[in-house]
Scaffold this active site. Structure first.
Site, PDB file in Angstrom:
ATOM      1  N   CYS A 341       0.837  -1.202   0.000  1.00  0.00           N
ATOM      2  CA  CYS A 341       0.000   0.000   0.000  1.00  0.00           C
ATOM      3  C   CYS A 341       0.874   1.254   0.000  1.00  0.00           C
ATOM      4  O   CYS A 341       1.571   1.519  -0.973  1.00  0.00           O
ATOM      5  CB  CYS A 341      -0.976  -0.028   1.168  1.00  0.00           C
ATOM      6  SG  CYS A 341      -2.394   1.069   0.926  1.00  0.00           S
ATOM      7  N   HIS A 433      -3.566  -5.359   0.998  1.00  0.00           N
ATOM      8  CA  HIS A 433      -3.304  -5.823   2.357  1.00  0.00           C
ATOM      9  C   HIS A 433      -3.782  -7.276   2.481  1.00  0.00           C
ATOM     10  O   HIS A 433      -4.716  -7.699   1.799  1.00  0.00           O
ATOM     11  CB  HIS A 433      -4.064  -4.977   3.376  1.00  0.00           C
ATOM     12  CG  HIS A 433      -3.626  -3.548   3.436  1.00  0.00           C
ATOM     13  ND1 HIS A 433      -2.407  -3.164   3.936  1.00  0.00           N
ATOM     14  CD2 HIS A 433      -4.263  -2.409   3.054  1.00  0.00           C
ATOM     15  CE1 HIS A 433      -2.304  -1.846   3.867  1.00  0.00           C
ATOM     16  NE2 HIS A 433      -3.407  -1.361   3.329  1.00  0.00           N
TER      17      HIS A 433
END
Length: 510
Positions: A341, A433
């Protein structure tokens, strides 16, 4: 059965999340239809539900303890800090703007009480019991007027309150007594009693103090939970950064092959979803450590650059600390780096940010051929695909939109179409994630890391992260079942706070 309970704490990190999850799993094993609830959560560790709503990871974990699907109803208000004085406000799973702490507590928070009580009522309508988790301490007298997560929710729902104290910190008796004595008479009437967490030693030596506490407050202690290593539940914040591993702590299980694999995680400012590395730490022979030292980044077999709520701020921090140069050298030397991310974004060539930092165009580390533009709309998704020849699932929580200019796609749709991420040599990046929780992908990834690092490390073939998480949740349920008075807890959930509990002066100041 139709009721509920609020698990409050004498302090932050007293063990509210653990106790809530344990009670949830204990009740679920009794056949009770139970759900978790936290009206307001401040955390950078979040999760995306199947309907695309963002909630705290602790509530997603507690939903798993209940054996139910997570929902936005379980955490209607999520605050994601963006600095010392402001947070992004996520309402019913969607971001609604940035707000200062003064602005939020000055009026917005109190206005949300009706919303959170409606969510709680909807959960209660579909379940036999709802176990609520408080935040911080219920005795924060400076915030009581606008409170919607501790005594505010207990009063609104008429729920009994169980106060958890961490005896490992010391001062637990004073904390229990002081918590009750700083509440108003109306709030005190809902505090049923106490639960001691993280006790070490002979419980019989504690019992005289518990008896005196009951004499002073008129309230009983519902259990004494022993200190346990390696519970490994999803943390709410960065107060505890020891990555959970096998029983007894990280890295204690012997490696399946000849070597261990050393993983360094950059402890970025405003680090988010650092639970992404839990699946690595669960692998036998993988030792995970958080660090802010360039020499440790240089020495590790794999470096993970995790998510962050401040990508540009994290870039500045990496450069000041000498970590940016260490990461670039690793890439140039063909030594593994994995960005997730925000960590993926800062590994790219350029970031255009008029949303988060409002710094405009900023040069990234330049080790991945990626350009990132921050969009005002947040991406919230639960995608699935194929990576390194293995199925992989994850969840996305980001404003940054990546334009991949070269290298290889990390995640494809199974038919050769690109889905996410980029790979250049032994540097990988993804917005997903939780991808490392996919066992096949994690093992394939670790095999490549070990080969690039020159380590004779072999992933254990039977490690199932999902099974390990279930085992940990069962251990939490066991803690409650074996060390709490479950008959008394059952009566609390079903019938509410005992009547006639005494008022302990001085009470909350007028």
């Amino acid at each position: 059965m139709s009721g509920g309970l609020l698990v409050a704490g004498t302090t932050s990190d007293a063990g509210k999340s653990v106790v809530t999850a344990g009670i949830c799993r204990w009740l679920a094993r009794q056949g009770v239809r139970v759900a978790p609830f936290k009206a307001q959560n401040m955390s950078l560790n979040s999760f995306v539900t199947r309907e695309g709503a963002e909630i705290g990871r602790a509530q997603a974990m507690q939903a798993q303890a209940c054996r139910v699907e997570p929902s936005a109803l379980m955490n209607p208000v999520l605050l994601k800090p963006g600095g010392e004085r402001s947070s992004q406000v996520v309402l019913l799973g969607k971001p609604v703007g940035e707000m200062s702490a003064r602005g939020y507590h000055g009026g917005r928070q109190a206005a949300l009480l009706g919303t959170v009580l409606e969510c709680l009522a909807e959960l209660r309508a579909g379940h036999d019991a709802v176990i609520c988790e408080g935040a911080g301490s219920p005795a924060e007298i400076n915030l009581r007027r606008t409170d919607i997560v501790n005594m505010g929710i207990a009063r609104g729902a008429g729920f009994p309150v169980l106060v958890v104290g961490d005896i490992d910190r010391g001062g637990v008796f004073a904390s229990f007594f002081g918590t009750v004595a700083l509440l108003s008479p109306e709030d005190q009437a809902l505090v049923a009693g106490f639960l001691v967490n993280k006790f070490r030693g002979d419980v019989s030596l504690l019992e005289p103090g518990l008896d005196m506490l009951r004499g002073l407050t008129g309230r009983r202690t519902y259990g004494v939970l022993p200190f346990r290593h390696g519970l490994g539940i999803d943390e709410e914040d960065g107060m505890s950064l020891a990555a959970p591993g096998a029983e007894g702590g990280p890295g204690t299980a012997p490696p399946h092959g000849e070597d261990v694999l050393r993983v360094a995680v950059c402890a970025l400012p405003l680090m988010s979803n650092f639970t992404d590395v839990d699946a690595l730490a669960a692998e036998p022979g993988v030792v995970v450590r958080f660090t802010d030292r360039p020499e440790e980044v240089a020495d590790a077999d794999l470096v993970v650059v995790p998510g962050t709520r401040g990508t540009v701020r994290a870039l500045d921090w990496l450069r000041r600390r000498g970590l940016a140069d260490a990461l670039v050298r690793r890439h140039q030397d063909g030594r593994p780096v994995f960005g997730v991310c925000g960590g993926y974004q800062l590994l790219g060539e350029e970031i255009e940010d008029d949303v988060e930092s409002r710094r405009g165009r900023v040069a990234g580390l330049g080790v991945l051929p990626v350009r990132v533009r921050f969009a005002r709309e947040k991406t919230l998704a639960r995608p699935a695909g194929t990576a390194l020849g293995e199925p992989v699932e994850g969840y996305e929580i980001h404003h940054g939109v990546a334009e991949v200019l070269g290298g290889r796609t990390l995640v494809s749709d199974g038919r050769g179409g690109p889905l996410d991420g980029c790979r250049s040599g032994t540097t990988w990046g993804t917005h997903w994630h939780g991808a490392l929780e996919s066992d096949g992908f994690r093992r394939a990834f670790l095999r490549e890391v070990a080969a690039a690092a020159g380590r004779r490390f072999v992933p254990a073939p039977g490690t199932s992260f999902a099974a390990l998480r279930e085992e940990r949740l069962d251990r939490l349920g066991d803690l409650i079942e074996r060390h709490a008075d479950t008959d008394a807890l059952w009566r609390l959930v079903e019938s509410g706070t005992p009547q006639g509990l005494p008022f302990i002066p001085p009470g909350a100041p007028a």
